[in-house]
Design a protein around this motif. Sequence first.
Motif, PDB file in Angstrom:
ATOM      1  N   SER A  49     -10.732  -0.251 -11.098  1.00  0.00           N
ATOM      2  CA  SER A  49      -9.988  -0.273  -9.843  1.00  0.00           C
ATOM      3  C   SER A  49      -8.809   0.681  -9.848  1.00  0.00           C
ATOM      4  N   PHE A  50      -8.279   0.919  -8.666  1.00  0.00           N
ATOM      5  CA  PHE A  50      -7.074   1.722  -8.464  1.00  0.00           C
ATOM      6  C   PHE A  50      -6.091   0.932  -7.603  1.00  0.00           C
ATOM      7  N   VAL A  51      -4.812   1.079  -7.902  1.00  0.00           N
ATOM      8  CA  VAL A  51      -3.773   0.588  -7.001  1.00  0.00           C
ATOM      9  C   VAL A  51      -3.545   1.659  -5.945  1.00  0.00           C
ATOM     10  N   LYS A  52      -3.418   1.254  -4.686  1.00  0.00           N
ATOM     11  CA  LYS A  52      -3.160   2.204  -3.611  1.00  0.00           C
ATOM     12  C   LYS A  52      -1.689   2.169  -3.220  1.00  0.00           C
ATOM     13  N   ALA A  53      -1.113   3.356  -3.027  1.00  0.00           N
ATOM     14  CA  ALA A  53       0.264   3.489  -2.568  1.00  0.00           C
ATOM     15  C   ALA A  53       0.381   4.829  -1.865  1.00  0.00           C
ATOM     16  N   ALA A  54       1.397   4.968  -1.055  1.00  0.00           N
ATOM     17  CA  ALA A  54       1.671   6.238  -0.391  1.00  0.00           C
ATOM     18  C   ALA A  54       2.843   6.920  -1.073  1.00  0.00           C
ATOM     19  N   ASN A  79       7.130  12.058  -2.886  1.00  0.00           N
ATOM     20  CA  ASN A  79       6.250  12.155  -1.719  1.00  0.00           C
ATOM     21  C   ASN A  79       4.984  12.925  -2.107  1.00  0.00           C
ATOM     22  N   LEU A  80       4.165  12.254  -2.898  1.00  0.00           N
ATOM     23  CA  LEU A  80       3.038  12.882  -3.579  1.00  0.00           C
ATOM     24  C   LEU A  80       1.924  13.288  -2.627  1.00  0.00           C
TER      25      LEU A  80
END
Length: 290
Positions: free
Chosen positions: A69-74, A149-150
Amino acid sequence: MHFSTSFLALALASSVSAHTIMYGVWVNGVDQGEGTNSYIRSPPNNSPVKDLHSPDLVCGVTGGNAVPSFVKAAGGDTVTFEWFRNYRNDDIIDPSHEGPIITYIAPYTSGNGAGPIWTKIAEAGFSNGEWAIDKLIANNGKIDVALPNLAAGKYLLRQEIIALHEADADVAVNPSRGAQFYPSCVQLEVTGSGTVVPNQNFDINSYQSTDPGIFFDLYTKYSSYKIPGPPCFVPSSSNPPSSGTPPVPAPAPSPAPSGTPYVPPTTLLTSVRPAATKPSSCSGSGYRKA
């Protein structure tokens, strides 16, 4: 001197109980649930890494094993790392294990992360008479890091704790002592329209046993501490990577490394903490109560 078997067992248990392991992360105060071998490349136990030349130093003993899995973030979100000795609501780490907490990011790789791919985005060491570890313990094992701010894509987000209680010895000279490293890597998928591409290209294995932040005597008088590694990355509006290697693009929907579609852990996103002030970029690690 004769030591009984029971004494040695007790000493070993005490030593292990002093260690720590990453349990999970929160994104903007929302609990992502336990990450062990889910979105965190978790080691088999909470023991430290001491060999600075080993790939285990990067993401841990099993850091080359991609998880499903991956954690999602902005870009710009706050990621909160949660540490405990063994499990949630356990103790955090022995208070004697003073030292810094450092956070790096790299383009996603299914490998062990060894090589010059890392960028430091946050650090906390010794300031105003207090160590990062003291603050971590006081805040129930949680530390906030503001993401730059990737640019959208997949990354590895690495945080390490360095315990300095035996760092008065150079591990290259005395392998039974030396600084203890507790690294963990989170698989992160960044969404949004950010443009920042971290580009320091730092190699974690370039740490040296004689670096002043690794060979350090806690038991003498000191007023400052030099955190290992490069200076913190300072993003501009756009940071093209010097190697020409962008982050791995994020497909939609995002597949896990095994090919199984990523399913957001909606059943786990039920515990929300009150909003807190985001830490500043790169001086960069903040602490708050659960």
